[in-house]
Write an enzyme that holds these catalytic residues in place. Sequence first.
Site, PDB file in Angstrom:
ATOM      1  N   LYS A 251       0.882  -1.168   0.000  1.00  0.00           N
ATOM      2  CA  LYS A 251       0.000   0.000   0.000  1.00  0.00           C
ATOM      3  C   LYS A 251       0.917   1.214   0.000  1.00  0.00           C
ATOM      4  O   LYS A 251       1.568   1.518   1.011  1.00  0.00           O
ATOM      5  CB  LYS A 251      -0.900  -0.003   1.239  1.00  0.00           C
ATOM      6  CG  LYS A 251      -1.737   1.267   1.335  1.00  0.00           C
ATOM      7  CD  LYS A 251      -2.589   1.319   2.596  1.00  0.00           C
ATOM      8  CE  LYS A 251      -3.049   2.748   2.835  1.00  0.00           C
ATOM      9  NZ  LYS A 251      -3.856   2.897   4.047  1.00  0.00           N
TER      10      LYS A 251
ATOM     11  N   ALA B  37      -9.544   5.363   3.427  1.00  0.00           N
ATOM     12  CA  ALA B  37      -9.444   6.499   4.348  1.00  0.00           C
ATOM     13  C   ALA B  37     -10.693   7.383   4.370  1.00  0.00           C
ATOM     14  O   ALA B  37     -11.347   7.580   3.357  1.00  0.00           O
ATOM     15  CB  ALA B  37      -8.245   7.387   4.027  1.00  0.00           C
ATOM     16  N   GLY B  38     -10.974   7.883   5.563  1.00  0.00           N
ATOM     17  CA  GLY B  38     -12.055   8.842   5.744  1.00  0.00           C
ATOM     18  C   GLY B  38     -13.373   8.250   6.208  1.00  0.00           C
ATOM     19  O   GLY B  38     -14.291   8.974   6.582  1.00  0.00           O
TER      20      GLY B  38
ATOM     21  N   ASN C 164      -9.707   1.898   9.259  1.00  0.00           N
ATOM     22  CA  ASN C 164      -9.006   1.520  10.486  1.00  0.00           C
ATOM     23  C   ASN C 164      -9.565   2.278  11.685  1.00  0.00           C
ATOM     24  O   ASN C 164     -10.203   1.704  12.564  1.00  0.00           O
ATOM     25  CB  ASN C 164      -7.494   1.809  10.324  1.00  0.00           C
ATOM     26  CG  ASN C 164      -6.657   1.317  11.504  1.00  0.00           C
ATOM     27  OD1 ASN C 164      -7.161   0.979  12.562  1.00  0.00           O
ATOM     28  ND2 ASN C 164      -5.373   1.257  11.326  1.00  0.00           N
ATOM     29  N   THR C 165      -9.377   3.615  11.671  1.00  0.00           N
ATOM     30  CA  THR C 165      -9.739   4.424  12.841  1.00  0.00           C
ATOM     31  C   THR C 165     -11.206   4.238  13.254  1.00  0.00           C
ATOM     32  O   THR C 165     -11.506   4.151  14.447  1.00  0.00           O
ATOM     33  CB  THR C 165      -9.466   5.912  12.547  1.00  0.00           C
ATOM     34  OG1 THR C 165      -8.131   6.037  12.070  1.00  0.00           O
ATOM     35  CG2 THR C 165      -9.634   6.763  13.787  1.00  0.00           C
TER      36      THR C 165
ATOM     37  N   GLY D 236      -8.365   9.186   9.041  1.00  0.00           N
ATOM     38  CA  GLY D 236      -8.754   9.349  10.441  1.00  0.00           C
ATOM     39  C   GLY D 236      -9.805  10.407  10.704  1.00  0.00           C
ATOM     40  O   GLY D 236     -10.193  10.625  11.851  1.00  0.00           O
TER      41      GLY D 236
END
Lengths: 254, 64
Positions: free
Chosen positions: A93, A181-182, A203-204, A154
């Site tokens: 990645k 992301a986001g 993830n977050t 995040g």
Amino acid sequence: MRAFYGTELPNPLMLGTAQYPSPAILEQAFRASGAGVATVSLRRESGAGQTFWSMIRDLGVLILPNTAGCHTVKEAVTTAHMAREVFGTPWIKLELIGHTDSLQPDVFGLVEAARILTEEGFQVFPYTTDDLIVGERLLAAGCEVLMPWGAPIGSGRGLNNEYALRAMRAEFPDVPLVVDAGIGLPSHAARAMELGYDAVLLNTAVARAGDPVEMARAMALAIQAGQLAHHADPIEARDMASASTPVIGKAFLS
Amino acid sequence: MKIVLNGEPREVEAETLAALLVECGLSGRVATAVNESFVPSSLRGGHRLNDGDRVEVLAPMQGG
């Protein structure tokens, strides 16, 4: 389903491994979600790396190492080589950060690094913006997957520019696309899949939720729902009502 | 010989990168770089260290 460098994902959820309250909760989140891919990174050996690696290996998921935190082409390329040796996979990645506050990718360096790594036998998953021309350049550089951001890493803001993500899907019908992301909520992940995306990387949103294990499962269900909905060919939105109950046969009672 | 290992100055006996890993007890699954260049594990034995070298030893870590 579009394959990722010849590999069909068992499940279109790619889940990060950072920021969980404990290793046990991380493991439970993976098991509860059935995520098909785990993202990992490399950092200076402090003694904890080997335990972490054996736990991740036991999850039995595909491993996607990242180049998180890299700001230059050289740094990202060197990190990719180190990751390939440690994790034993050509998958990378590719993250090349261009802006400190938004963590927006440096797309110029990204294309250059993608070309170098492809020539060196890597299978590159570029973390990019939703810019179509950058997407074209990445494909020309040898990438066979594109991972546009939904919103800054995040931030949990969801799909900031749905129009651009839809345009990307239309422009690259044969390329596996991942919203990376986001994502903050399951509805964001479902929306990405409804648009026809092939996977979601997050993830977050899971790791920092009050209950990461439940959120992991919620994300997996949302992703599955969005994917089913896309395949089911949804109706177009319209401005005026359209009665669903038949008018014919209605009793005359007024 | 003085080197910098993962950002920390160290005085070491080892003359090669492979020997350095043994000396510092870094036996697990790691990747190495010297002076910002990747050194594959197969080349560590033949990679001689010099005074002032900057050595990075990286291991698997959580990531997003």
